[in-house]
Design a protein around this motif. Sequence first.
Motif, PDB file in Angstrom:
ATOM      1  N   ALA A 243      17.233  88.587  90.136  1.00  0.00           N
ATOM      2  CA  ALA A 243      17.904  89.616  89.486  1.00  0.00           C
ATOM      3  C   ALA A 243      19.403  89.252  89.229  1.00  0.00           C
ATOM      4  CB  ALA A 243      17.940  90.915  90.341  1.00  0.00           C
ATOM      5  N   TYR A 244      19.964  88.375  90.079  1.00  0.00           N
ATOM      6  CA  TYR A 244      21.442  88.017  90.156  1.00  0.00           C
ATOM      7  C   TYR A 244      21.598  87.177  88.971  1.00  0.00           C
ATOM      8  CZ  TYR A 244      25.825  85.890  91.601  1.00  0.00           C
ATOM      9  OH  TYR A 244      26.870  85.242  91.763  1.00  0.00           O
ATOM     10  N   VAL A 245      20.716  86.299  88.891  1.00  0.00           N
ATOM     11  CA  VAL A 245      20.588  85.299  87.594  1.00  0.00           C
ATOM     12  C   VAL A 245      20.483  85.996  86.574  1.00  0.00           C
ATOM     13  CG1 VAL A 245      19.284  83.418  86.480  1.00  0.00           C
ATOM     14  CG2 VAL A 245      19.849  83.364  89.036  1.00  0.00           C
ATOM     15  N   LEU A 246      19.819  86.832  86.212  1.00  0.00           N
ATOM     16  CA  LEU A 246      19.302  87.755  85.039  1.00  0.00           C
ATOM     17  C   LEU A 246      20.651  88.529  84.726  1.00  0.00           C
ATOM     18  CD1 LEU A 246      15.725  88.672  85.538  1.00  0.00           C
ATOM     19  CD2 LEU A 246      16.622  86.949  83.735  1.00  0.00           C
ATOM     20  N   GLN A 247      21.188  89.202  85.515  1.00  0.00           N
ATOM     21  CA  GLN A 247      22.231  89.885  85.415  1.00  0.00           C
ATOM     22  C   GLN A 247      23.555  89.334  85.023  1.00  0.00           C
ATOM     23  OE1 GLN A 247      23.240  92.964  88.694  1.00  0.00           O
ATOM     24  NE2 GLN A 247      25.559  92.703  88.046  1.00  0.00           N
ATOM     25  N   THR A 248      23.588  88.078  85.574  1.00  0.00           N
ATOM     26  CA  THR A 248      24.773  87.229  85.246  1.00  0.00           C
ATOM     27  C   THR A 248      24.718  86.410  83.924  1.00  0.00           C
ATOM     28  OG1 THR A 248      25.067  86.405  87.662  1.00  0.00           O
ATOM     29  CG2 THR A 248      26.340  85.430  86.220  1.00  0.00           C
ATOM     30  N   CYS A 249      23.348  86.109  83.539  1.00  0.00           N
ATOM     31  CA  CYS A 249      23.483  85.308  82.285  1.00  0.00           C
ATOM     32  C   CYS A 249      22.920  86.183  81.043  1.00  0.00           C
ATOM     33  CB  CYS A 249      22.522  84.203  82.539  1.00  0.00           C
ATOM     34  SG  CYS A 249      23.084  83.260  83.798  1.00  0.00           S
ATOM     35  N   VAL A 250      22.184  87.329  81.262  1.00  0.00           N
ATOM     36  CA  VAL A 250      21.638  88.174  80.306  1.00  0.00           C
ATOM     37  C   VAL A 250      22.077  89.453  79.959  1.00  0.00           C
ATOM     38  CG1 VAL A 250      19.428  89.010  79.224  1.00  0.00           C
ATOM     39  CG2 VAL A 250      19.373  86.891  80.598  1.00  0.00           C
ATOM     40  N   LYS A 251      23.059  89.558  78.863  1.00  0.00           N
ATOM     41  CA  LYS A 251      23.753  90.718  78.585  1.00  0.00           C
ATOM     42  C   LYS A 251      22.797  92.142  78.593  1.00  0.00           C
ATOM     43  CE  LYS A 251      26.672  92.809  75.085  1.00  0.00           C
ATOM     44  NZ  LYS A 251      27.441  92.799  73.660  1.00  0.00           N
ATOM     45  N   LYS A 252      21.779  92.352  78.098  1.00  0.00           N
ATOM     46  CA  LYS A 252      21.087  93.548  77.981  1.00  0.00           C
ATOM     47  C   LYS A 252      20.572  94.013  79.639  1.00  0.00           C
ATOM     48  CE  LYS A 252      16.762  91.035  76.484  1.00  0.00           C
ATOM     49  NZ  LYS A 252      15.837  91.222  75.212  1.00  0.00           N
ATOM     50  N   VAL A 253      20.457  92.856  80.525  1.00  0.00           N
ATOM     51  CA  VAL A 253      19.848  93.019  81.759  1.00  0.00           C
ATOM     52  C   VAL A 253      21.261  93.536  82.649  1.00  0.00           C
ATOM     53  CG1 VAL A 253      19.147  91.906  83.918  1.00  0.00           C
ATOM     54  CG2 VAL A 253      18.223  91.446  81.882  1.00  0.00           C
ATOM     55  N   ASP A 254      22.377  92.995  82.312  1.00  0.00           N
ATOM     56  CA  ASP A 254      23.516  93.644  83.042  1.00  0.00           C
ATOM     57  C   ASP A 254      23.865  94.970  82.613  1.00  0.00           C
ATOM     58  OD1 ASP A 254      26.145  93.062  84.383  1.00  0.00           O
ATOM     59  OD2 ASP A 254      27.148  93.379  82.422  1.00  0.00           O
ATOM     60  N   GLU A 255      23.458  95.076  81.113  1.00  0.00           N
ATOM     61  CA  GLU A 255      23.925  96.752  80.684  1.00  0.00           C
ATOM     62  C   GLU A 255      22.935  97.604  81.389  1.00  0.00           C
ATOM     63  OE1 GLU A 255      23.737  95.979  76.461  1.00  0.00           O
ATOM     64  OE2 GLU A 255      25.989  95.577  76.369  1.00  0.00           O
ATOM     65  N   PHE A 256      21.795  97.175  81.299  1.00  0.00           N
ATOM     66  CA  PHE A 256      20.837  98.176  81.884  1.00  0.00           C
ATOM     67  C   PHE A 256      21.083  98.331  83.517  1.00  0.00           C
ATOM     68  CE2 PHE A 256      16.863  98.281  84.534  1.00  0.00           C
ATOM     69  CZ  PHE A 256      16.402  99.832  84.141  1.00  0.00           C
ATOM     70  N   PHE A 257      21.318  97.153  84.454  1.00  0.00           N
ATOM     71  CA  PHE A 257      21.736  97.504  85.515  1.00  0.00           C
ATOM     72  C   PHE A 257      22.909  98.430  85.794  1.00  0.00           C
ATOM     73  CE2 PHE A 257      19.871  93.728  87.887  1.00  0.00           C
ATOM     74  CZ  PHE A 257      18.491  93.910  87.434  1.00  0.00           C
ATOM     75  N   LYS A 258      24.272  98.145  84.921  1.00  0.00           N
ATOM     76  CA  LYS A 258      25.287  99.187  84.888  1.00  0.00           C
ATOM     77  C   LYS A 258      24.855 100.558  84.644  1.00  0.00           C
ATOM     78  CE  LYS A 258      29.063  97.236  83.915  1.00  0.00           C
ATOM     79  NZ  LYS A 258      30.382  96.731  83.230  1.00  0.00           N
ATOM     80  N   ALA A 259      24.080 100.698  83.479  1.00  0.00           N
ATOM     81  CA  ALA A 259      23.711 102.078  82.833  1.00  0.00           C
ATOM     82  C   ALA A 259      22.929 102.753  84.176  1.00  0.00           C
ATOM     83  CB  ALA A 259      23.073 101.920  81.685  1.00  0.00           C
ATOM     84  N   ARG A 260      22.085 102.262  84.526  1.00  0.00           N
ATOM     85  CA  ARG A 260      20.999 102.726  85.594  1.00  0.00           C
ATOM     86  C   ARG A 260      21.522 102.772  87.143  1.00  0.00           C
ATOM     87  NH1 ARG A 260      16.607 104.593  82.819  1.00  0.00           N
ATOM     88  NH2 ARG A 260      16.568 106.077  84.538  1.00  0.00           N
TER      89      ARG A 260
END
Length: 309
Positions: A243-260
């Motif tokens: 989850a950390y790698v995906l949040q760090t490198c993939v914009k849509k994952v980071d945006e989802f984590f932040k929004a939710r």
Amino acid sequence: MHKNGGANFAPRVLHAALVISVALLASCRSTKFVDERTQIMSDGLEINASDDYFKIYDADFDDGKTSAANSEAASGKSEYIFMRLYYPEYDNKASSVNMLKNLIIMADPNPELASHSSIGFGLEDDFYGLTLYSRKDLKKEKCLLPEENLYMKLCNPYKSTQTTLAIEVTPEEYDAAKKMLEKDFAEQKVKYWATKNLVVGVEGFKRKKMPREKSRLGGRDLKKGYISSAKKQKHFVCSTYLAYVLQTCVKKVDEFFKARNVAYDKVSPTDLYYIPGFKVLFTSSWVDYKIAAKEFVNSKPRFSKYLTD
């Protein structure tokens, strides 16, 4: 556990801790999810008992959009990051690894079955996973060569199953994630931290008591929510590292984590199913991984560059 017999000491300590944890966690279970989980586990164990089970899914990455998405993928303007979720079977049911698997599943708020996860950048049998049972915690995992991995060699490869998923990303995101994994693998500074399982487990039990729509990843606000990946971390369990790698490198994952308001350090292995953009490609026993991968590529030629043999 990395020097002078520490690898033997850590499992013994973990085994004792798990015996106590099983008793404590079992007392926390509610009838609400016990019957459902028991049925799902029963179904899963029947599947795992098959020596040649595999299934190919019709992974649709268009998401209701025009066929331009297919053209873009075929033209090389997008890439895929892959993930494997494992449901291992152990011949030694009293082992600490089997007890840890059962605890992870017991605390899991989702109906899918998985207790370990890994990440890859192709469909070759060559993924990166973070586990406790290793002199180097971040290591390569091969379903067809489990004896080369201290975690996987404890599993029965004929009964253990894996499910492969993928998420479509930009070439820049793909390269960033791949470089991050290669760097972490080379430096071996990222470590599996067993106590982090308690954070994930406690959160899982809280979510299990909620309605299904609220218990899903990002389904409710958490007291401790979104954590910026800019805060460098070294201690994880398998799923929180992914989850950390995906949040760090993939914009849509980071945006989802932040929004939710999702905290990567509370993500369970099966939560990874629910990160928007991930699609299930195929599932198989470990010994049938390459067969399933080839069958999938035959049905989805756009993935052919990710499986070269």
